[in-house]
Design a protein around this motif. Structure first.
Motif, PDB file in Angstrom:
ATOM      1  N   SER A  55      52.271  41.221  40.983  1.00  0.00           N
ATOM      2  CA  SER A  55      50.751  40.146  41.288  1.00  0.00           C
ATOM      3  C   SER A  55      50.857  40.308  42.608  1.00  0.00           C
ATOM      4  O   SER A  55      49.987  39.981  43.172  1.00  0.00           O
ATOM      5  CB  SER A  55      50.532  38.606  40.454  1.00  0.00           C
ATOM      6  OG  SER A  55      50.836  38.604  38.978  1.00  0.00           O
ATOM      7  N   SER A  56      51.998  40.630  43.552  1.00  0.00           N
ATOM      8  CA  SER A  56      52.553  40.847  44.771  1.00  0.00           C
ATOM      9  C   SER A  56      51.916  41.475  45.443  1.00  0.00           C
ATOM     10  O   SER A  56      51.581  41.705  46.478  1.00  0.00           O
ATOM     11  CB  SER A  56      53.294  39.836  45.410  1.00  0.00           C
ATOM     12  OG  SER A  56      55.064  40.583  45.060  1.00  0.00           O
ATOM     13  N   ASN A  59      46.044  44.277  42.627  1.00  0.00           N
ATOM     14  CA  ASN A  59      44.920  43.214  42.672  1.00  0.00           C
ATOM     15  C   ASN A  59      45.350  43.153  41.667  1.00  0.00           C
ATOM     16  O   ASN A  59      43.980  42.021  40.118  1.00  0.00           O
ATOM     17  CB  ASN A  59      43.829  44.159  43.138  1.00  0.00           C
ATOM     18  CG  ASN A  59      43.831  45.055  42.071  1.00  0.00           C
ATOM     19  OD1 ASN A  59      44.109  45.795  41.479  1.00  0.00           O
ATOM     20  ND2 ASN A  59      42.162  45.512  42.189  1.00  0.00           N
ATOM     21  N   LYS A  61      46.282  40.075  38.337  1.00  0.00           N
ATOM     22  CA  LYS A  61      46.768  38.797  39.182  1.00  0.00           C
ATOM     23  C   LYS A  61      47.577  38.664  37.333  1.00  0.00           C
ATOM     24  O   LYS A  61      46.258  37.713  36.944  1.00  0.00           O
ATOM     25  CB  LYS A  61      45.884  38.146  39.452  1.00  0.00           C
ATOM     26  CG  LYS A  61      45.724  38.798  40.601  1.00  0.00           C
ATOM     27  CD  LYS A  61      46.791  38.757  42.289  1.00  0.00           C
ATOM     28  CE  LYS A  61      46.469  39.526  43.624  1.00  0.00           C
ATOM     29  NZ  LYS A  61      47.773  40.391  44.410  1.00  0.00           N
TER      30      LYS A  61
END
Length: 88
Positions: A55-56, A59, A61
């Motif tokens: 997620s970090s 894209n 999430k």
């Protein structure tokens, strides 16, 4: 099978389809996800660590509360990495 169960399965399928589209549009996500999974596959709470890093850094999430589709994806990712390691 109840209507609620059918609706839930439809929701999971639709979520997975959206994810697959994202991967097809940005194929680098697949390799990044595998690299992250390789790094965390043997850690305690591997799925959480993989989801957080994915997620970090992409894209994709994955929320803190993993949906059924999120769990399926993370399990599949871990299985692919374990299968990979079993070949060596």
């Amino acid at each position: 099978m109840s209507i609620a169960e059918i609706k839930n399965k439809e929701r999971v399928i639709n979520e997975l389809l959206r994810f697959i589209r994202k991967v097809l549009v940005e194929p680098d996500i697949s390799e990044t996800a595998l690299e992250i999974a390789r790094k965390h596959v043997n850690d305690k709470n591997a799925a959480v660590l993989i989801a957080d890093e994915l997620s970090s850094t992409t894209n994709v999430k994955i929320p803190v509360e993993h949906s059924d589709a999120d769990r399926l994806f993370l399990e599949l990712l871990i299985d692919v990495v374990r299968d990979e390691k079993a070949l060596y």
